[in-house]
Motif scaffolding. Structure first.
Motif, short mmCIF file in Angstrom:
data_model
loop_
_atom_site.label_atom_id
_atom_site.label_comp_id
_atom_site.label_asym_id
_atom_site.label_seq_id
_atom_site.Cartn_x
_atom_site.Cartn_y
_atom_site.Cartn_z
N ALA A 158 24.17 -83.32 75.58
CA ALA A 158 22.77 -83.70 75.77
C ALA A 158 21.96 -82.46 76.10
N ASP A 159 20.97 -82.15 75.29
CA ASP A 159 20.03 -81.06 75.55
C ASP A 159 18.76 -81.68 76.11
N ILE A 160 18.40 -81.27 77.33
CA ILE A 160 17.26 -81.88 78.02
C ILE A 160 16.31 -80.79 78.47
N ARG A 161 15.02 -81.07 78.36
CA ARG A 161 14.05 -80.12 78.88
C ARG A 161 12.87 -80.87 79.52
N ILE A 162 12.23 -80.18 80.46
CA ILE A 162 11.02 -80.71 81.10
C ILE A 162 9.90 -79.70 80.90
N VAL A 163 8.78 -80.18 80.40
CA VAL A 163 7.62 -79.34 80.16
C VAL A 163 6.49 -79.77 81.09
N ARG A 164 5.87 -78.80 81.74
CA ARG A 164 4.67 -79.10 82.54
C ARG A 164 3.49 -79.17 81.59
N ASN A 165 2.87 -80.33 81.53
CA ASN A 165 1.85 -80.57 80.51
C ASN A 165 0.57 -79.79 80.72
N THR A 166 0.30 -79.38 81.97
CA THR A 166 -0.95 -78.67 82.22
C THR A 166 -1.00 -77.30 81.57
N ASP A 167 0.15 -76.63 81.45
CA ASP A 167 0.16 -75.30 80.83
C ASP A 167 1.27 -75.10 79.80
N GLY A 168 2.07 -76.13 79.56
CA GLY A 168 3.14 -76.02 78.56
C GLY A 168 4.37 -75.27 79.03
N LYS A 169 4.42 -74.91 80.29
CA LYS A 169 5.57 -74.14 80.79
C LYS A 169 6.82 -75.03 80.84
N ILE A 170 7.93 -74.48 80.36
CA ILE A 170 9.22 -75.20 80.42
C ILE A 170 9.82 -74.95 81.80
N LEU A 171 9.96 -76.01 82.58
CA LEU A 171 10.47 -75.90 83.95
C LEU A 171 11.96 -76.15 84.03
N TYR A 172 12.50 -76.84 83.04
CA TYR A 172 13.92 -77.23 83.08
C TYR A 172 14.41 -77.28 81.65
N SER A 173 15.51 -76.62 81.38
CA SER A 173 16.13 -76.67 80.06
C SER A 173 17.63 -76.50 80.24
N GLU A 174 18.35 -77.59 80.05
CA GLU A 174 19.78 -77.58 80.31
C GLU A 174 20.54 -78.33 79.22
N ALA A 175 21.74 -77.83 78.93
CA ALA A 175 22.68 -78.55 78.06
C ALA A 175 23.72 -79.21 78.95
N GLN A 176 23.95 -80.49 78.73
CA GLN A 176 24.92 -81.25 79.53
C GLN A 176 26.06 -81.70 78.62
N PRO A 177 27.15 -80.93 78.56
CA PRO A 177 28.27 -81.30 77.69
C PRO A 177 29.20 -82.30 78.37
N PHE A 178 29.88 -83.09 77.55
CA PHE A 178 30.85 -84.06 78.05
C PHE A 178 31.99 -84.15 77.03
N ARG A 179 33.22 -84.25 77.51
CA ARG A 179 34.38 -84.37 76.63
C ARG A 179 35.39 -85.31 77.27
N ASP A 180 35.90 -86.22 76.48
CA ASP A 180 36.92 -87.15 76.94
C ASP A 180 38.03 -87.21 75.90
#
Length: 303
Positions: free
Chosen positions: A134-156
């Motif tokens: 899962a690739d997830i990101r959070i953008v602050r809408n007031t200025d477009g700055k990316i505050l969070y960008s993480e890859a969450q891998p999982f394997r079973d």
């Protein structure tokens, strides 16, 4: 009143107190979110997530962030008004592999039923590998700055052989992975209040016999009356200033009453005096300082 008299009075006043706790002090404090800047957002909307399992993860994230410091806004209103937007993509793959496993089997039995000869046979088996990212990101809408960008891998990976079946279905594994990813994201974005116990230091090596006994009495006193124990340790400084166990325990007392700056200093002094566990304690108190500062900043931004 002399310090020794104060200490004696503290011990006498606590003799009749009840309780049955170990030699610890209980502390409640707020720790900061791992991603502090993103945690300052007042409102967020969960936007589109790509991939077959994307919509399910989006809903799981909405649920995970409910009842947090964020106002979670959905639909068109969220897209138009939320201070931050959460989006991403999920890729899921299932790989099935056939293989054989050697197993011993009885080839001949005696009249009494006991096995007298074994032979090794190969039995058919399956290996199932589920990979999710899962690739997830959070953008602050007031200025477009990316505050969070993480890859969450999982394997079973699970295996089973002839006349067996996997302990969980693919759907169950994927559902569990999505819940874990959503909760991990909450852990990164949401500050948390913890109630925990800190064990006081009990070593009296190097103290005089009389001072050591009073110190031990105070350690025992924490089971019944922690404030009295802390007052006693403070009074004991006149006789054992700079003693590592005393300085460390005074740090625990400062942490318990919420004076985190004093706790950091005392823990640091305790390390210099030889109490190595003061390093971890100082780091914890430093995080508590950050947690308090972040709470004030969020309150300021909300007006």
């Amino acid at each position: 009143m002399r310090k020794s008299s104060v200490l004696g009075a503290v011990l006498l006043m606590a003799m009749a107190a009840g309780g049955a706790r170990a030699e610890v002090l209980q502390v409640t404090g707020e720790f900061p979110a791992a991603n502090r800047e993103a945690s300052f957002l007042r409102s967020v909307s969960v936007e589109r997530f790509g991939g077959t399992d994307g919509p399910t993860l989006a809903i799981a994230i909405e649920r995970a962030l409910t009842n947090s410091q964020f106002e979670v806004i959905g639909g068109r209103v969220g897209r138009d008004t939320a201070e931050g937007s959460i989006s991403g993509a999920v890729s899921t793959g299932v790989d099935m592999q056939r293989f054989t496993r050697k197993e011993k089997k009885c080839a001949e039995k005696a009249d009494d039923g006991k096995c007298v000869r074994e032979e090794e046979i190969e039995i058919p088996c399956m290996r199932r590998i589920i990979d999710m990212n899962a690739d997830i990101r959070i953008v602050r809408n007031t200025d477009g700055k990316i505050l969070y960008s993480e890859a969450q891998p999982f394997r079973d990976e699970t295996t089973w052989c002839e006349r067996q079946s996997p302990d969980r279905t693919v759907e169950a594994v994927v559902a569990g992975a999505i819940r874990n990813i959503a909760e991990a994201m909450r852990g990164a974005l949401v500050p948390h209040v913890d109630t925990y116990q800190v064990r006081v230091r009990e070593s009296t090596k190097g103290l005089t016999k009389e001072t050591a006994q009073r110190f031990k009495d105070l350690v025992k006193l924490t089971k019944r009356d922690a404030p009295a124990a802390c007052a006693g340790w403070d009074a004991l400084q006149a006789e054992a200033a700079g003693y590592p166990s005393l300085v460390f325990n005074l740090g625990v007392c400062a942490e318990e009453r919420g004076d985190y700056e004093a706790a950091v200093k005392l823990y640091t002094d305790a390390v210099r005096a030889g109490a190595g566990e003061g390093n971890e304690a100082a780091n914890r108190a430093t995080r508590l300082i950050a947690g308090r500062a972040d709470a004030r900043e969020r309150a300021r931004r909300r007006g």
